[in-house]
Design a protein around this motif. Structure first.
Motif, PDB file in Angstrom:
ATOM      1  N   VAL A  20      42.754  32.493  44.484  1.00  0.00           N
ATOM      2  CA  VAL A  20      43.067  31.078  44.715  1.00  0.00           C
ATOM      3  C   VAL A  20      42.839  30.699  46.165  1.00  0.00           C
ATOM      4  N   LEU A  21      43.417  31.449  47.101  1.00  0.00           N
ATOM      5  CA  LEU A  21      43.357  31.069  48.512  1.00  0.00           C
ATOM      6  C   LEU A  21      41.954  31.138  49.105  1.00  0.00           C
ATOM      7  N   SER A  22      41.088  31.949  48.531  1.00  0.00           N
ATOM      8  CA  SER A  22      39.715  32.013  49.048  1.00  0.00           C
ATOM      9  C   SER A  22      38.775  31.073  48.294  1.00  0.00           C
ATOM     10  N   ALA A  23      39.331  30.328  47.320  1.00  0.00           N
ATOM     11  CA  ALA A  23      38.536  29.361  46.536  1.00  0.00           C
ATOM     12  C   ALA A  23      37.378  30.022  45.799  1.00  0.00           C
ATOM     13  N   ARG A  24      37.665  31.187  45.191  1.00  0.00           N
ATOM     14  CA  ARG A  24      36.634  31.851  44.402  1.00  0.00           C
ATOM     15  C   ARG A  24      36.273  31.018  43.184  1.00  0.00           C
ATOM     16  N   PRO A  25      35.057  31.168  42.663  1.00  0.00           N
ATOM     17  CA  PRO A  25      34.674  30.445  41.442  1.00  0.00           C
ATOM     18  C   PRO A  25      35.637  30.754  40.296  1.00  0.00           C
ATOM     19  N   GLU A  80      42.182  18.821  52.500  1.00  0.00           N
ATOM     20  CA  GLU A  80      43.546  18.392  52.183  1.00  0.00           C
ATOM     21  C   GLU A  80      43.817  18.530  50.686  1.00  0.00           C
ATOM     22  N   ARG A  81      42.922  17.985  49.876  1.00  0.00           N
ATOM     23  CA  ARG A  81      43.110  18.019  48.422  1.00  0.00           C
ATOM     24  C   ARG A  81      43.071  19.443  47.894  1.00  0.00           C
ATOM     25  N   ARG A  82      42.126  20.227  48.422  1.00  0.00           N
ATOM     26  CA  ARG A  82      41.950  21.576  47.891  1.00  0.00           C
ATOM     27  C   ARG A  82      43.155  22.458  48.172  1.00  0.00           C
ATOM     28  N   PHE A  83      43.740  22.349  49.361  1.00  0.00           N
ATOM     29  CA  PHE A  83      44.878  23.229  49.639  1.00  0.00           C
ATOM     30  C   PHE A  83      46.084  22.837  48.804  1.00  0.00           C
ATOM     31  N   ASP A  84      46.271  21.543  48.572  1.00  0.00           N
ATOM     32  CA  ASP A  84      47.351  21.125  47.669  1.00  0.00           C
ATOM     33  C   ASP A  84      47.153  21.735  46.281  1.00  0.00           C
ATOM     34  N   SER A  85      45.907  21.733  45.820  1.00  0.00           N
ATOM     35  CA  SER A  85      45.603  22.327  44.511  1.00  0.00           C
ATOM     36  C   SER A  85      45.846  23.829  44.515  1.00  0.00           C
ATOM     37  N   MET A  86      45.544  24.492  45.630  1.00  0.00           N
ATOM     38  CA  MET A  86      45.770  25.929  45.731  1.00  0.00           C
ATOM     39  C   MET A  86      47.249  26.264  45.549  1.00  0.00           C
ATOM     40  N   VAL A  87      48.103  25.469  46.175  1.00  0.00           N
ATOM     41  CA  VAL A  87      49.548  25.710  46.047  1.00  0.00           C
ATOM     42  C   VAL A  87      49.980  25.506  44.600  1.00  0.00           C
ATOM     43  N   GLU A  88      49.454  24.479  43.948  1.00  0.00           N
ATOM     44  CA  GLU A  88      49.790  24.219  42.549  1.00  0.00           C
ATOM     45  C   GLU A  88      49.294  25.323  41.624  1.00  0.00           C
ATOM     46  N   GLU A  89      48.178  25.966  42.014  1.00  0.00           N
ATOM     47  CA  GLU A  89      47.545  26.962  41.142  1.00  0.00           C
ATOM     48  C   GLU A  89      48.014  28.388  41.390  1.00  0.00           C
ATOM     49  N   GLY A  90      48.986  28.581  42.281  1.00  0.00           N
ATOM     50  CA  GLY A  90      49.546  29.919  42.431  1.00  0.00           C
ATOM     51  C   GLY A  90      49.307  30.608  43.752  1.00  0.00           C
ATOM     52  N   ALA A  91      48.980  29.862  44.810  1.00  0.00           N
ATOM     53  CA  ALA A  91      48.733  30.497  46.104  1.00  0.00           C
ATOM     54  C   ALA A  91      49.953  31.255  46.612  1.00  0.00           C
ATOM     55  N   LEU A  92      51.149  30.722  46.367  1.00  0.00           N
ATOM     56  CA  LEU A  92      52.368  31.411  46.820  1.00  0.00           C
ATOM     57  C   LEU A  92      52.535  32.759  46.131  1.00  0.00           C
ATOM     58  N   ASP A  93      52.202  32.822  44.858  1.00  0.00           N
ATOM     59  CA  ASP A  93      52.295  34.097  44.139  1.00  0.00           C
ATOM     60  C   ASP A  93      51.292  35.103  44.694  1.00  0.00           C
ATOM     61  N   GLU A  94      50.110  34.626  45.066  1.00  0.00           N
ATOM     62  CA  GLU A  94      49.126  35.532  45.673  1.00  0.00           C
ATOM     63  C   GLU A  94      49.667  36.125  46.969  1.00  0.00           C
ATOM     64  N   MET A  99      35.930  36.357  52.837  1.00  0.00           N
ATOM     65  CA  MET A  99      37.266  36.358  52.234  1.00  0.00           C
ATOM     66  C   MET A  99      37.210  36.406  50.709  1.00  0.00           C
ATOM     67  N   GLN A 100      36.141  35.905  50.120  1.00  0.00           N
ATOM     68  CA  GLN A 100      36.044  35.896  48.652  1.00  0.00           C
ATOM     69  C   GLN A 100      35.766  37.278  48.072  1.00  0.00           C
ATOM     70  N   TYR A 123      32.223  39.264  44.155  1.00  0.00           N
ATOM     71  CA  TYR A 123      33.447  38.471  44.263  1.00  0.00           C
ATOM     72  C   TYR A 123      34.634  39.328  43.836  1.00  0.00           C
ATOM     73  N   GLY A 124      35.664  39.373  44.667  1.00  0.00           N
ATOM     74  CA  GLY A 124      36.907  40.039  44.289  1.00  0.00           C
ATOM     75  C   GLY A 124      36.769  41.513  43.985  1.00  0.00           C
ATOM     76  N   HIS A 125      35.853  42.184  44.660  1.00  0.00           N
ATOM     77  CA  HIS A 125      35.618  43.604  44.354  1.00  0.00           C
ATOM     78  C   HIS A 125      36.189  44.559  45.397  1.00  0.00           C
ATOM     79  N   VAL A 126      36.912  44.018  46.393  1.00  0.00           N
ATOM     80  CA  VAL A 126      37.415  44.839  47.501  1.00  0.00           C
ATOM     81  C   VAL A 126      38.938  44.722  47.568  1.00  0.00           C
ATOM     82  N   PRO A 127      39.672  45.844  47.643  1.00  0.00           N
ATOM     83  CA  PRO A 127      41.129  45.759  47.798  1.00  0.00           C
ATOM     84  C   PRO A 127      41.492  45.264  49.193  1.00  0.00           C
ATOM     85  N   PRO A 128      42.619  44.581  49.353  1.00  0.00           N
ATOM     86  CA  PRO A 128      42.987  44.024  50.659  1.00  0.00           C
ATOM     87  C   PRO A 128      43.313  45.080  51.702  1.00  0.00           C
ATOM     88  N   SER A 129      43.485  46.315  51.282  1.00  0.00           N
ATOM     89  CA  SER A 129      43.766  47.399  52.230  1.00  0.00           C
ATOM     90  C   SER A 129      42.518  47.835  52.997  1.00  0.00           C
TER      91      SER A 129
END
Length: 311
Positions: free
Chosen positions: A45-50, A209-223, A37-38, A63-69
């Motif tokens: 954010v959602l894949s917890a990339r560095p 639990e902690r990490r997913f809360d942080s993901m939402v705070e860091e922009g997971a919804l925008d992703e 997924m990374q 990391y992050g070199h492939v389009p989602p299509s």
């Protein structure tokens, strides 16, 4: 072939990336992603990339070199690793592979069946049938076409089921026959250090639990908004990444944000458990197994154990 590699496997949220970073800084190594997924560019954010700080400290690759299509595969990843091995970016530096995708590590150490590319129309056909009919129906069909592959693939593993069907459709040969022919491994097991993290359940659950809360705070919804705006097939791997279906349901007003977060955390815990089970049963005695959690040794003690193993 890559020499003196370090392989770090483990379930999600077990601390793999932090360990890889410390080892890379100590050894002058470079980090290579081994998480399916990374690789996708929109899922930072959602894949917890560095993060940016980690990327600045040590070179990171794939990391992050492939389009989602794109329905990125183990074979495509192995080709990308082989291309890296030919570049000067890995020359004279110890590669540290880190991730939670067991099939990537298996391909690295054992090679992979050299199946030819599948035309996009055939791939799309089976993706759509998976959405329309579900994995169990396609698994029954696979049993008729490739009994050996069906026996090895779980009835709910839609991605692997459709992969087997599309290969049969495109080549006229069963995937199981292709799998009898493997490429040369890129890493020799006797010349690398293989590490698998085995976190305590309570430890990894709290981190999830902690990490997913942080993901939402860091922009997971925008992703997820950005991903949905691309209007991609729901059968694509990036669209099924944990957190995407759950947060997409919230954005479609199908549930509350609280419910979406709870479902995503539950899905992550289940995925972590499946990963841990896979690593426990599929990785042999050549892997150094490191316990992680409140009852385990400190990070420094674990690093000392790894250093001793590298000598």
């Amino acid at each position: 072939m890559l020499n003196d590699a370090i392989l770090i496997a483990g379930p999600t949220a077990s601390g793999k990336s932090a360990l890889a970073l410390r080892l890379a800084m100590e050894t002058g190594g470079v980090i290579v992603n081994a998480d399916s997924m990374q690789v996708y560019d929109v899922l930072r954010v959602l894949s917890a990339r560095p993060g940016a700080d980690d990327l600045a400290r040590v070179p990171h690759h794939l990391y992050g070199h492939v389009p989602p299509s794109v329905a990125y595969s183990t074979g495509a990843w192995l080709e990308d690793v082989a291309a890296l091995a030919k570049k000067s970016s890995l020359s004279g530096r110890r590669p540290i592979f880190v991730g939670g995708t067991g099939l990537y590590f298996r391909a690295l150490l054992d090679g992979i069946a050299p199946t030819p590319p599948v035309p996009e129309d055939i791939r799309n056909h089976w993706r759509q049938r998976l959405l329309d009919e579900g994995p169990e129906a396609l698994h029954r069909l696979l049993s008729e076409r490739d009994a050996a592959a069906a026996e090895a693939i779980g009835v709910t593993d839609g991605q692997r089921i459709t992969r087997a069907l599309e290969v049969h459709d495109a080549t006229g040969r069963a995937l199981s026959t292709w799998q009898n022919e493997t490429t040369v491994p890129l890493v020799k097991k006797s010349e690398c250090t293989c590490i698998v993290l085995e976190p305590e359940r309570a430890f990894v659950t709290e981190r999830i639990e902690r990490r997913f809360d942080s993901m939402v705070e860091e922009g997971a919804l925008d992703e997820v908004r950005s991903l949905l705006a691309l209007d991609l097939s729901a059968a694509l791997p990036a669209m099924k990444a944990i957190g995407v279906p759950e947060l997409a349901a919230y954005l479609r007003n199908e549930c509350s944000l609280e419910d979406a977060i709870m479902r995503a955390k539950t899905a992550t815990r289940r995925y972590s458990k499946r990963q841990a089970t896979w690593f426990r049963h599929q990785l042999d005695e050549d892997w150094l197994r490191l316990p992680i959690g409140s009852q385990a040794g400190s990070a420094d003690e674990l690093l000392k154990l790894i250093r001793n193993n590298l000598e």
